[in-house]
Design a protein around this motif. Structure first.
Motif, mmCIF file in Angstrom:
data_model
loop_
_atom_site.group_PDB
_atom_site.id
_atom_site.type_symbol
_atom_site.label_atom_id
_atom_site.label_comp_id
_atom_site.label_asym_id
_atom_site.label_seq_id
_atom_site.Cartn_x
_atom_site.Cartn_y
_atom_site.Cartn_z
ATOM 1 N N ASP A 1 5.710 10.455 -1.756
ATOM 2 C CA ASP A 1 6.000 11.740 -2.419
ATOM 3 C C ASP A 1 7.456 12.185 -2.208
ATOM 4 O O ASP A 1 7.848 13.248 -2.676
ATOM 5 C CB ASP A 1 5.024 12.825 -1.964
ATOM 6 C CG ASP A 1 5.100 13.107 -0.468
ATOM 7 O OD1 ASP A 1 5.733 12.309 0.263
ATOM 8 O OD2 ASP A 1 4.520 14.107 -0.019
ATOM 9 N N PRO B 1 12.649 14.170 9.328
ATOM 10 C CA PRO B 1 12.695 14.113 10.800
ATOM 11 C C PRO B 1 12.161 12.754 11.269
ATOM 12 O O PRO B 1 11.213 12.243 10.682
ATOM 13 C CB PRO B 1 11.757 15.247 11.230
ATOM 14 C CG PRO B 1 11.576 16.110 10.033
ATOM 15 C CD PRO B 1 11.767 15.231 8.834
ATOM 16 N N VAL C 1 3.690 0.232 2.551
ATOM 17 C CA VAL C 1 3.594 -0.702 3.671
ATOM 18 C C VAL C 1 3.050 -2.038 3.166
ATOM 19 O O VAL C 1 2.047 -2.069 2.448
ATOM 20 C CB VAL C 1 2.678 -0.144 4.784
ATOM 21 C CG1 VAL C 1 2.505 -1.153 5.912
ATOM 22 C CG2 VAL C 1 3.244 1.169 5.329
ATOM 23 N N GLY D 1 2.588 4.909 0.455
ATOM 24 C CA GLY D 1 2.545 5.915 1.501
ATOM 25 C C GLY D 1 3.163 5.410 2.777
ATOM 26 O O GLY D 1 3.428 4.227 2.906
ATOM 27 N N PRO D 2 3.457 6.276 3.732
ATOM 28 C CA PRO D 2 3.065 7.692 3.742
ATOM 29 C C PRO D 2 4.038 8.631 3.016
ATOM 30 O O PRO D 2 3.700 9.789 2.821
ATOM 31 C CB PRO D 2 3.060 8.024 5.238
ATOM 32 C CG PRO D 2 4.123 7.128 5.805
ATOM 33 C CD PRO D 2 4.042 5.853 5.000
ATOM 34 N N ARG D 3 5.220 8.164 2.588
ATOM 35 C CA ARG D 3 6.225 9.087 2.049
ATOM 36 C C ARG D 3 6.560 8.783 0.595
ATOM 37 O O ARG D 3 7.691 9.009 0.173
ATOM 38 C CB ARG D 3 7.492 9.037 2.906
ATOM 39 C CG ARG D 3 7.285 9.436 4.366
ATOM 40 C CD ARG D 3 6.840 10.866 4.502
ATOM 41 N NE ARG D 3 6.627 11.238 5.907
ATOM 42 C CZ ARG D 3 6.048 12.372 6.273
ATOM 43 N NH1 ARG D 3 5.616 13.253 5.357
ATOM 44 N NH2 ARG D 3 5.877 12.643 7.558
ATOM 45 N N GLU E 1 10.352 9.625 12.449
ATOM 46 C CA GLU E 1 8.917 9.400 12.624
ATOM 47 C C GLU E 1 8.649 7.931 12.931
ATOM 48 O O GLU E 1 9.491 7.064 12.699
ATOM 49 C CB GLU E 1 8.135 9.865 11.396
ATOM 50 C CG GLU E 1 8.472 9.170 10.109
ATOM 51 C CD GLU E 1 7.804 9.828 8.901
ATOM 52 O OE1 GLU E 1 7.526 11.051 8.941
ATOM 53 O OE2 GLU E 1 7.559 9.113 7.926
ATOM 54 N N VAL F 1 0.880 -1.173 0.000
ATOM 55 C CA VAL F 1 0.000 0.000 0.000
ATOM 56 C C VAL F 1 0.916 1.220 0.000
ATOM 57 O O VAL F 1 1.740 1.373 0.907
ATOM 58 C CB VAL F 1 -0.899 0.018 1.250
ATOM 59 C CG1 VAL F 1 -1.793 1.252 1.250
ATOM 60 C CG2 VAL F 1 -1.718 -1.260 1.349
ATOM 61 N N ARG G 1 -4.456 -1.332 -3.237
ATOM 62 C CA ARG G 1 -5.165 -0.220 -2.598
ATOM 63 C C ARG G 1 -5.204 -0.423 -1.085
ATOM 64 O O ARG G 1 -5.141 -1.554 -0.621
ATOM 65 C CB ARG G 1 -6.613 -0.165 -3.087
ATOM 66 C CG ARG G 1 -6.775 0.334 -4.486
ATOM 67 C CD ARG G 1 -8.193 0.003 -4.967
ATOM 68 N NE ARG G 1 -8.316 0.300 -6.394
ATOM 69 C CZ ARG G 1 -8.675 1.496 -6.861
ATOM 70 N NH1 ARG G 1 -8.971 2.469 -6.025
ATOM 71 N NH2 ARG G 1 -8.757 1.709 -8.163
ATOM 72 N N ALA G 2 -5.353 0.675 -0.392
ATOM 73 C CA ALA G 2 -5.503 0.599 1.063
ATOM 74 C C ALA G 2 -6.822 -0.082 1.379
ATOM 75 O O ALA G 2 -6.963 -0.732 2.380
ATOM 76 C CB ALA G 2 -5.468 1.989 1.679
#
Lengths: 218, 289
Positions: free
Chosen positions: B185, B229, B264, B181-183, B231, B179, B288-289
């Motif tokens: 981008d 940073p 993930v 994300g989150p990064r 996370e 899936v 897809r999530a």
């Protein structure tokens, strides 16, 4: 009673909830202070039963991770409408950590700070810190509270061994190594305080949100 | 005294259970059995509740000698199982007499076998779990020759099974749904396609912390050259360090990290990741999530 008071002087905190896989959300905010405020708000809401079941609430530098959610999308939509009050001035007494300021990087830190070596202890122990988050090793807290002029870079070459109890600086953070490990932070002192003991409740001396002072010992 | 003596510790044998949830904010990861369904099945076969601790072996198994008769079951990677040198069943309850040697042999196709004992391995729990976390150092030390491990009191009766359905280890290739994300981008717009199309292989540097891969490097977006940073990190996170090679976080992963997570892998797919031998082809499939 969980509805936070709206502070008209403070602009609303911007919350960006990013999905992480199928059962987690990463809530991103603009600053470290906002992340601490959001973390405090999440704990308040959980204690009040106003948060859906969540396995982990993990604060970090600019984010709080919520892991183990049944429906992260629903919570993301809800969070978008939250108003998070700024971090309250904490009541009660901070945890006091006694330190011998004799770290291997004391001279270098003194030079970066523009003070004499023997003045580092006074400056550092005169500040109040707060555990922003933990990571790296069980019970290792990233403590904020250093004014920007006292931020120092990590060492160019990390040490292969930093002793347990070493009090160290890197960037905006102060930390205390709970156990002997490799490390790249600048060492300013050492404490006998036990940072992590799984035979104790709680195991961690410093957990997110804890206020901390360092005290000079000879 | 109801204990096991370790006759042959094997390359890396650890005590594992369902892990240590709820402490990530203190820097304590989940840990627990990498092939969780195999751990659960082994416990069921000997009549244990799910939370009883098993032994997780790596590559070349383990040999132990119980000082009382005990029902055992070996699951996870297929492997030869012997009691005092005599072949016995894999994936089924087996009675081991007091003083006999249970030998779990070399993995065939997979990596990790799970050995359940009636009553479970009863070492002292740490923060509610008996799992060894190799990153944080919590939980009992990996097994060593001659060590003794206490056994718990069997709670139930093993009922036995006619057949225990079990997926084969990912011999031909490991398929990992991702899936995004989150990064995502933080990478070039082409990176998700590159991840899905890339011919990756399991790196020999893989361990309980992460499944490392070898293959095409993913490229950071030019605007994202700084450090992220720190996370929070989840199980199954596909973290991309500066070398561009994806690392899939497994049970002993760090709780926070500073490298971007492009996607993930849902938890159900991670059992097979824990059984993939180095060199196994890896295919990431965007879902897809």
């Amino acid at each position: 009673m969980t509805t936070p008071a709206v502070n008209v002087d403070t602009p609303a905190m911007e919350l960006r909830a990013l999905p992480v896989g199928r059962h987690a959300l990463l809530v991103e905010v603009a600053t470290g202070e906002d992340a601490q405020a959001l973390h405090a708000e999440l704990l308040r809401r959980r204690a009040a039963g106003a948060l859906p079941p969540v396995r982990e609430i993990v604060p970090a530098a600019r984010t709080v991770l919520l892991d183990g959610l049944a429906d992260p999308q629903a919570l993301a939509a809800d969070i978008a409408g939250w108003s998070v009050p700024p971090l309250a001035a904490a009541g009660g007494e901070p945890v006091v950590v006694p330190v011998r300021y004799d770290g291997a990087d004391l001279a270098e830190v003194a030079e970066l700070w523009g003070v004499a070596e023997e003045e580092v202890a006074g400056v550092h122990s005169g500040l109040e810190f707060r555990v922003a988050f933990c990571g790296f090793s069980p019970g290792f807290g990233y403590l904020t509270g250093l004014p920007k002029r006292l931020w120092v870079p990590r060492r160019a070459t990390p040490r292969t061994t930093v002793p347990a109890g070493a009090v160290a600086l890197a960037g905006p953070y102060t930390g205390v190594y709970p156990r002997s490990s490799p490390g790249g932070w600048q060492l300013i002192g050492r404490t006998d305080a036990v940072l992590w003991d799984t035979g104790r409740t709680p195991a961690a001396l410093l957990s997110p949100g804890t206020r901390v002072r360092f005290e000079v010992v000879a | 005294m109801n204990a096991l003596t370790v006759v042959r510790a094997g390359a890396l044998t650890t005590v594992q259970d369902l892990g240590r949830p709820g402490h990530a904010h203190l820097g304590v990861g989940l840990s627990g059995a990498l092939d969780r369904p195999a751990h659960l099945l082994a416990n069921r076969l000997v009549g244990n509740p799910a939370e009883c601790a098993t032994l997780e072996t790596t590559v070349n198994g383990v040999a132990v000698r119980p000082d009382r008769a005990v029902t055992v079951a070996v699951t996870g990677t297929p492997c030869p199982v012997r009691v005092d040198g005599r072949p016995v069943a894999w994936g089924a309850p087996v009675r081991v007499p007091a003083g006999a040697v249970l030998d779990v042999g070399a993995a065939v196709g997979g990596l990790r076998a799970y050995v359940a004992f009636g009553g479970g391995v009863a070492v002292e729990p740490v923060l509610g779990s008996r799992s060894r976390d190799l990153l944080s150092g919590l939980g009992p030390e990996p097994l060593a020759d001659g060590a003794e491990l206490p056994l718990g009191v069997p709670l139930g009766l093993s009922r036995g099974v006619d057949a225990a359905p079990w997926p084969a280890p990912p011999v031909d290739g490991l398929v990992l749904p991702v899936v995004l994300g989150p990064r995502d981008d933080w990478f070039t717009p082409d990176a998700p396609r590159a991840l899905a199309a890339g011919a990756y292989r399991v790196s020999p540097a893989s361990n309980r912390i992460g499944l490392r891969t070898e293959g095409p490097a993913l490229v950071r977006a030019p605007s994202r050259d700084g450090e992220l940073p720190s996370e929070g990190m989840v199980l199954g996170a596909v973290q991309v360090p500066p070398d561009g090679l994806p690392v899939v976080f497994l049970a002993d992963h760090p709780t926070t990290g500073g490298y971007p997570v492009i996607g993930v892998v849902p938890g159900a797919a991670l059992a097979s990741a824990g059984q993939a031998v180095p060199g196994t082809p890896v295919r990431f499939v965007l879902v897809r999530a």
